[in-house]
Scaffold this motif. Structure first.
Motif, PDB file in Angstrom:
ATOM      1  N   LEU A  14      61.165  -5.220  -9.355  1.00 52.69           N
ATOM      2  CA  LEU A  14      60.018  -5.931  -9.925  1.00 52.69           C
ATOM      3  C   LEU A  14      58.938  -6.171  -8.883  1.00 52.69           C
ATOM      4  O   LEU A  14      57.745  -5.993  -9.148  1.00 52.69           O
ATOM      5  N   PHE A  15      59.342  -6.593  -7.680  1.00 50.86           N
ATOM      6  CA  PHE A  15      58.359  -6.835  -6.631  1.00 50.86           C
ATOM      7  C   PHE A  15      57.686  -5.532  -6.205  1.00 50.86           C
ATOM      8  O   PHE A  15      56.470  -5.480  -6.009  1.00 50.86           O
ATOM      9  N   GLY A  16      58.483  -4.464  -6.082  1.00 51.00           N
ATOM     10  CA  GLY A  16      57.898  -3.182  -5.712  1.00 51.00           C
ATOM     11  C   GLY A  16      56.944  -2.666  -6.764  1.00 51.00           C
ATOM     12  O   GLY A  16      55.898  -2.090  -6.446  1.00 51.00           O
ATOM     13  N   ALA A  17      57.280  -2.899  -8.036  1.00 49.43           N
ATOM     14  CA  ALA A  17      56.407  -2.449  -9.120  1.00 49.43           C
ATOM     15  C   ALA A  17      55.078  -3.187  -9.118  1.00 49.43           C
ATOM     16  O   ALA A  17      54.056  -2.659  -9.584  1.00 49.43           O
ATOM     17  N   SER A  18      55.062  -4.417  -8.589  1.00 49.92           N
ATOM     18  CA  SER A  18      53.813  -5.183  -8.586  1.00 49.92           C
ATOM     19  C   SER A  18      52.771  -4.585  -7.645  1.00 49.92           C
ATOM     20  O   SER A  18      51.568  -4.796  -7.833  1.00 49.92           O
ATOM     21  N   THR A  19      53.204  -3.810  -6.654  1.00 51.16           N
ATOM     22  CA  THR A  19      52.258  -3.261  -5.677  1.00 51.16           C
ATOM     23  C   THR A  19      51.273  -2.275  -6.303  1.00 51.16           C
ATOM     24  O   THR A  19      50.060  -2.439  -6.143  1.00 51.16           O
ATOM     25  N   PRO A  20      51.734  -1.233  -7.008  1.00 49.99           N
ATOM     26  CA  PRO A  20      50.751  -0.326  -7.611  1.00 49.99           C
ATOM     27  C   PRO A  20      49.887  -0.998  -8.679  1.00 49.99           C
ATOM     28  O   PRO A  20      48.705  -0.655  -8.829  1.00 49.99           O
ATOM     29  N   PHE A  21      50.446  -1.956  -9.414  1.00 51.15           N
ATOM     30  CA  PHE A  21      49.636  -2.656 -10.407  1.00 51.15           C
ATOM     31  C   PHE A  21      48.592  -3.541  -9.734  1.00 51.15           C
ATOM     32  O   PHE A  21      47.459  -3.656 -10.197  1.00 51.15           O
ATOM     33  N   SER A  22      48.981  -4.171  -8.622  1.00 47.91           N
ATOM     34  CA  SER A  22      48.015  -4.981  -7.870  1.00 47.91           C
ATOM     35  C   SER A  22      46.932  -4.103  -7.260  1.00 47.91           C
ATOM     36  O   SER A  22      45.771  -4.522  -7.141  1.00 47.91           O
ATOM     37  N   GLY A  27      40.067  -3.472  -6.331  1.00 49.69           N
ATOM     38  CA  GLY A  27      38.647  -3.133  -6.360  1.00 49.69           C
ATOM     39  C   GLY A  27      37.811  -4.117  -7.153  1.00 49.69           C
ATOM     40  O   GLY A  27      36.586  -4.137  -7.036  1.00 49.69           O
ATOM     41  N   ARG A  28      38.479  -4.955  -7.960  1.00 51.61           N
ATOM     42  CA  ARG A  28      37.755  -5.905  -8.809  1.00 51.61           C
ATOM     43  C   ARG A  28      37.903  -7.345  -8.352  1.00 51.61           C
ATOM     44  O   ARG A  28      37.150  -8.220  -8.817  1.00 51.61           O
ATOM     45  N   VAL A  29      38.854  -7.625  -7.465  1.00 48.29           N
ATOM     46  CA  VAL A  29      39.118  -9.002  -7.038  1.00 48.29           C
ATOM     47  C   VAL A  29      39.262  -9.021  -5.522  1.00 48.29           C
ATOM     48  O   VAL A  29      39.906  -8.149  -4.933  1.00 48.29           O
ATOM     49  N   ASP A  30      38.671 -10.017  -4.885  1.00 50.20           N
ATOM     50  CA  ASP A  30      38.834 -10.191  -3.446  1.00 50.20           C
ATOM     51  C   ASP A  30      40.304 -10.459  -3.123  1.00 50.20           C
ATOM     52  O   ASP A  30      41.021 -11.091  -3.909  1.00 50.20           O
ATOM     53  N   PRO A  31      40.785 -10.010  -1.943  1.00 51.47           N
ATOM     54  CA  PRO A  31      42.218 -10.092  -1.624  1.00 51.47           C
ATOM     55  C   PRO A  31      42.806 -11.502  -1.704  1.00 51.47           C
ATOM     56  O   PRO A  31      43.882 -11.695  -2.273  1.00 51.47           O
TER      57      PRO A  31
END
Length: 355
Positions: A14-22, A27-31
């Protein structure tokens, strides 16, 4: 497969999957704003479940964090939910991405070192060698070029962030017998609030509503539910072993990226995958058993009746179903295979029988 291993691998996935979605949101949200939304989405989502669970789940009796363990939880939140994210953001400003990726692999190393040498968690040569393979795999996967550290304060801040998360992992293990939803919820709310305060102080603005909801959903799955599963893994495996299995997270992210972005892995990816496979195999095939003594102690957690839970109950307790209540463990000496879970945190005065 031991359920603790399953919890750790699901948490990693689940945590690894969040990386590509994040990545799609960067490009739309500041880090810093994105970090706040991810954490806060995690905290708010789990808070909603925490409030509705007594109504939706029959006989729901979670073991809340006892007062005596609150300092451990507060320390975990302070180190991992506040100091860690802030130090990471500071470090990323002055550190190349390749160097930062390599340095972040130190979290697993520092987690294991603290667990083994400070908190005295048991390990043997097989587990140590497995950890070496797993860390090597993570380092190779994140390696893209020769690191150029430049100003040393950036890398030092990232190393300090990894140390904070390592402390967080070890302190969270202290309270892992308690309700993992409550633990993960408090961490998410705290980290999310702190990151949003930092983002607003830097002049960053909230994105559009759809982006906020997307980030919150990714945070709930990749940070919230993942952390709940990781706490359960800590309960059943101990810190170092749970951290080792969780190190598989980058591979889950990489595999999803292959599908989402059409990326083609090179030789480094497949070499790292082999190293990770060897490390996980060494851990999965561990066999640790010896005669050991349980001293009398008291705690509360969800449990079934087994060798370690032979106690009396009130008439209204269904002993055939998982239940939670305060109970006493009487002194017991026996021998069986075990992990350094919440019932096996004993010292090893002599070399244990492990193969």
């Amino acid at each position: 497969m031991h359920k603790g291993v399953l919890y750790a691998l699901l948490a990693a996935a689940l945590f690894g999957a969040s990386t590509p979605f994040s990545k799609q949101l960067t490009g739309r949200v500041d880090p810093v704003m994105l970090a706040g939304l991810l954490y806060l989405g995690s905290g708010l989502g789990l808070a909603t479940w925490f409030a509705l669970r007594p109504v939706l789940v029959r006989d729901s009796t979670p073991a809340l964090v006892p007062k005596g363990d609150i300092p451990w939880l507060a320390g975990a939140i302070l180190s991992g939910g506040i100091a860690g994210p802030v130090l990471l953001m500071v470090g990323l400003v002055n550190t190349p991405a390749s160097s930062a990726s390599l340095l972040l692999n130190l979290e697993g190393v520092l987690t294991a070192m603290l667990a083994w040498f400070v908190f005295k968690e048991n390990f043997d040569r097989r587990i140590f060698v497995g950890m070496v393979f797993i860390v090597a795999a993570g380092a190779l996967l994140s390696w893209s070029e020769r690191p150029e550290f430049g100003i040393p304060w950036g890398p030092l801040a990232i190393v300090a962030a990894c140390l904070c998360w390592a402390i967080d992992n070890n302190l969270t293990r202290k309270v892992s017998a308690s309700d993992p939803v409550q633990i993960a919820c408090l961490k998410g709310l705290t980290a999310g609030t702190v990151n949003l305060v930092i983002a607003f102080s830097l002049g960053q603005q909230l994105p559009e509503l759809t982006t906020v909801l997307t980030a919150a959903t990714v945070g709930l799955c990749g940070y919230g539910i993942s952390l709940v599963l990781f706490v359960l893994a800590l309960r059943h495996l101990g810190t170092a072993r749970a951290g080792a299995y969780f190190s598989a997270a980058p591979f889950a992210g990489a595999l999803i990226s292959l599908v989402m972005f059409g990326e083609r892995p090179g030789i480094a990816f497949w070499t790292a995958a082999v190293l990770m496979g060897i490390g996980l195999w060494l851990h999965l095939t561990e066999s640790h058993g010896h005669a050991h003594e349980h001293t009398m102690f008291e705690h509360e957690h969800v449990h079934d009746h087994d060798t370690h839970h032979e106690h009396e109950h009130d008439a209204d307790v269904d002993i055939n179903a998982p239940h939670s209540h305060h109970h006493v463990h009487e002194p017991l000496t026996h021998s069986h295979e075990h992990y350094p879970d919440i019932h096996h945190r004993h010292d090893h005065a002599t070399q244990p029988q492990s193969k």
